[in-house]
Write a protein that holds these residues in place. Structure first.
Motif, PDB file in Angstrom:
ATOM      1  N   ASP A 130       0.822  -1.214   0.000  1.00 35.35           N
ATOM      2  CA  ASP A 130       0.000   0.000   0.000  1.00 35.35           C
ATOM      3  C   ASP A 130       0.857   1.265   0.000  1.00 35.35           C
ATOM      4  O   ASP A 130       0.585   2.214  -0.740  1.00 35.35           O
ATOM      5  CB  ASP A 130      -0.944   0.011   1.200  1.00 35.35           C
ATOM      6  CG  ASP A 130      -2.077  -0.988   1.069  1.00 35.35           C
ATOM      7  OD1 ASP A 130      -2.323  -1.471  -0.055  1.00 35.35           O
ATOM      8  OD2 ASP A 130      -2.722  -1.286   2.099  1.00 35.35           O
ATOM      9  N   ARG A 131       1.908   1.278   0.842  1.00 35.76           N
ATOM     10  CA  ARG A 131       2.794   2.450   0.899  1.00 35.76           C
ATOM     11  C   ARG A 131       3.521   2.655  -0.425  1.00 35.76           C
ATOM     12  O   ARG A 131       3.645   3.772  -0.917  1.00 35.76           O
ATOM     13  CB  ARG A 131       3.808   2.302   2.031  1.00 35.76           C
ATOM     14  CG  ARG A 131       3.257   2.613   3.395  1.00 35.76           C
ATOM     15  CD  ARG A 131       4.361   2.756   4.427  1.00 35.76           C
ATOM     16  NE  ARG A 131       5.297   1.643   4.441  1.00 35.76           N
ATOM     17  CZ  ARG A 131       5.174   0.540   5.195  1.00 35.76           C
ATOM     18  NH1 ARG A 131       4.148   0.404   5.989  1.00 35.76           N
ATOM     19  NH2 ARG A 131       6.083  -0.397   5.152  1.00 35.76           N
TER      20      ARG A 131
ATOM     21  N   GLU B  65       1.520   4.127  -3.393  1.00 31.90           N
ATOM     22  CA  GLU B  65       1.279   5.566  -3.348  1.00 31.90           C
ATOM     23  C   GLU B  65       2.437   6.377  -3.913  1.00 31.90           C
ATOM     24  O   GLU B  65       2.237   7.439  -4.483  1.00 31.90           O
ATOM     25  CB  GLU B  65       1.027   6.013  -1.907  1.00 31.90           C
ATOM     26  CG  GLU B  65      -0.251   5.475  -1.317  1.00 31.90           C
ATOM     27  CD  GLU B  65      -0.399   5.798   0.158  1.00 31.90           C
ATOM     28  OE1 GLU B  65       0.494   6.465   0.721  1.00 31.90           O
ATOM     29  OE2 GLU B  65      -1.404   5.379   0.743  1.00 31.90           O
TER      30      GLU B  65
END
Length: 68
Positions: A27-28, A31
């Motif tokens: 997820d990090r 981004e």
């Protein structure tokens, strides 16, 4: 047999933690990732899927759906 179940339970917990950590990492990265790192993201997602498969197999060993 009881020690086997205990080790399966422990392994399941460890796999779930590893899966959650990998999920957060993906997820990090999603981004902030640059296009050239797309391969890294795909590899991590593939590893996450393999972990999920191992988790499901262990869950089936610990709690079979069919009567023995």
């Amino acid at each position: 047999m009881d020690s086997n179940l205990h080790s399966f339970s422990r392994q399941l917990i460890e796999l779930r933690i590893e899966h959650a950590d990998l999920d957060a990492t993906i997820d990090r990265l999603a981004e902030v990732i640059e296009p050239r790192d797309e391969l890294l993201l795909r590899r991590l997602k593939k590893k996450r899927l393999a972990l999920r498969d191992r988790i499901v197999r262990l869950e089936c060993l610990l709690d079979p759906q069919e009567p023995a």
